[in-house]
Design an enzyme around this catalytic site. Structure first.
Site, PDB file in Angstrom:
ATOM      1  N   GLY A  18      12.132   6.063   3.429  1.00 54.48           N
ATOM      2  CA  GLY A  18      11.555   5.613   4.589  1.00 54.48           C
ATOM      3  C   GLY A  18      12.215   4.517   5.346  1.00 54.48           C
ATOM      4  O   GLY A  18      11.719   3.344   5.883  1.00 54.48           O
ATOM      5  N   ASN A  99       9.712   3.266  -0.568  1.00 58.12           N
ATOM      6  CA  ASN A  99       9.044   2.507   0.731  1.00 58.12           C
ATOM      7  C   ASN A  99       8.346   3.463   1.803  1.00 58.12           C
ATOM      8  O   ASN A  99       7.510   3.066   2.202  1.00 58.12           O
ATOM      9  CB  ASN A  99      10.222   1.525   1.511  1.00 58.12           C
ATOM     10  N   TYR A 168      -5.942   5.631   1.579  1.00 63.69           N
ATOM     11  CA  TYR A 168      -4.606   4.825   1.548  1.00 63.69           C
ATOM     12  C   TYR A 168      -4.734   3.897   0.339  1.00 63.69           C
ATOM     13  O   TYR A 168      -3.858   3.597  -0.441  1.00 63.69           O
ATOM     14  CB  TYR A 168      -4.556   4.134   2.748  1.00 63.69           C
ATOM     15  N   LYS A 172      -2.197   3.523  -2.721  1.00 68.32           N
ATOM     16  CA  LYS A 172      -1.250   2.276  -2.961  1.00 68.32           C
ATOM     17  C   LYS A 172      -1.916   1.853  -4.532  1.00 68.32           C
ATOM     18  O   LYS A 172      -1.052   1.193  -5.080  1.00 68.32           O
ATOM     19  CB  LYS A 172      -1.797   1.190  -1.895  1.00 68.32           C
ATOM     20  N   ILE A 201       1.947  -6.603   7.913  1.00 68.56           N
ATOM     21  CA  ILE A 201       3.536  -6.872   8.450  1.00 68.56           C
ATOM     22  C   ILE A 201       3.576  -5.952   9.886  1.00 68.56           C
ATOM     23  O   ILE A 201       2.976  -4.995  10.015  1.00 68.56           O
ATOM     24  CB  ILE A 201       4.365  -6.280   7.572  1.00 68.56           C
TER      25      ILE A 201
END
Ligand code: NAP
Length: 260
Positions: A18, A99, A168, A172, A201
């Site tokens: 990624g 990533n 998600y 993770k 981010i």
């Protein structure tokens, strides 16, 4: 831009998945500034094939060397084939940054099978696919005296959960368990593995959020600002370098204090 120089990263070959947008692209450019040879991955889209040349030029301007390797990390056989073709060229890969990631934010009552497959297969299975495809190579390189370091990108959401991010968060959190088991299994072979949990981010992934949601995130961050891709990239360079040689199996949050 990070001011730290890690001389041991110069000339080293490191794969970043990624790596053509957002945090991954910044990791690629930061490694290029360390003089590394960066193998950057993203999906095999026409757009990425066109954009790869621009990123290669940028990597060289930064003082590094680049090689594009476009494949879908969620696809086991495509990943195996891409890694096999890379290794066939004789590269000695000493670093890996898992990533590549996606979100499909959705309330639990509205989650579709396709959302589950996409998020788990890209984030969790993708990390496992790429790492296992390189594991035998890592053992060979470390057996020859190389220092191998794997850095996985998880999220604070994998530690603390978040509404509308159940899948998600599960993907993770899975990466954190995978990291710890991989680190324990391969530590005696001098292969390290750590996981980074970024908070909020500013990238394409978060630009999709409404201003109201972004403001409420920032309100909850003790440092009162969003993080930048460079913040994460600097930590990745440290974890890939020899300066972190006594750190393995660690989970590091980089979130402006969001988790406190
Ligand atoms: P982004 O801007 O959306 O970029 C995601 C990257 O992953 C792109 O290069 C994309 O390539 C690649 N990718 C997606 N699916 C892929 C697949 N199946 N195979 C290969 N590459 C694939 O995301 P980001 O914000 O930089 O996030 C990077 C990582 O940090 C993700 O794992 C994300 O979960 C994590 N993270 C981000 C934040 C944040 O606030 N941004 C916070 C915590 C954790 P294409 O261009 O080909 O789609």
């Amino acid at each position: 831009m990070s001011s730290a120089i890690y001389n041991d990263l110069q000339g080293k070959s490191i794969l970043v998945t990624g790596g053509m947008r957002g945090i991954g692209r910044e990791i690629v450019l930061s490694l290029a500034r360390q003089g590394a040879h960066v193998i950057f991955n993203a999906t095999k889209s026409e757009k990425n094939q066109e954009k790869a040349g621009e990123l290669l030029r940028k990597i060289e301007e930064c003082g590094g060397k680049g090689t594009p390797l476009l494949f879908d990390v969620s696809n086991f056989s495509e990943t195996q084939e891409a890694i096999a073709s890379l290794l066939k060229e004789g590269h000695s890969i000493v670093g890996l940054v898992n990533n590549a990631g996606v979100t499909r934010d959705q309330l639990i009552l509205k989650v579709k099978e396709d959302d589950i497959d996409k998020v788990i297969d890209t984030n969790l299975k993708g990390t496992i696919n790429v790492t296992t495809a390189l594991a035998r190579h890592f053992l060979k390189v470390s057996g020859e005296g190389g220092n191998v370091s794997v850095v996985n990108i998880s999220s604070v959401v994998g530690l603390m959960g978040n509404p509308a991010q159940t899948i998600y968060a599960a993907s993770k959190a899975g990466i954190i368990g995978f990291t710890k088991a991989f680190a324990k299994e391969l530590a005696s072979k001098k292969v390290r593995c750590n996981v980074i949990c970024p908070g909020f981010i500013e990238t394409d992934m978060t630009s999709a959020l409404s201003e109201k949601v972004k403001e409420s995130y920032i309100e909850n961050i003790p440092l009162k600002r969003a993080g930048q891709s460079q913040d994460v990239a600097s930590l990745v360079c440290f974890l890939l370098s020899h300066d972190s040689s006594y750190i393995t199996g660690e989970t590091i949050k980089i979130d402006g204090g969001l988790y406190i």
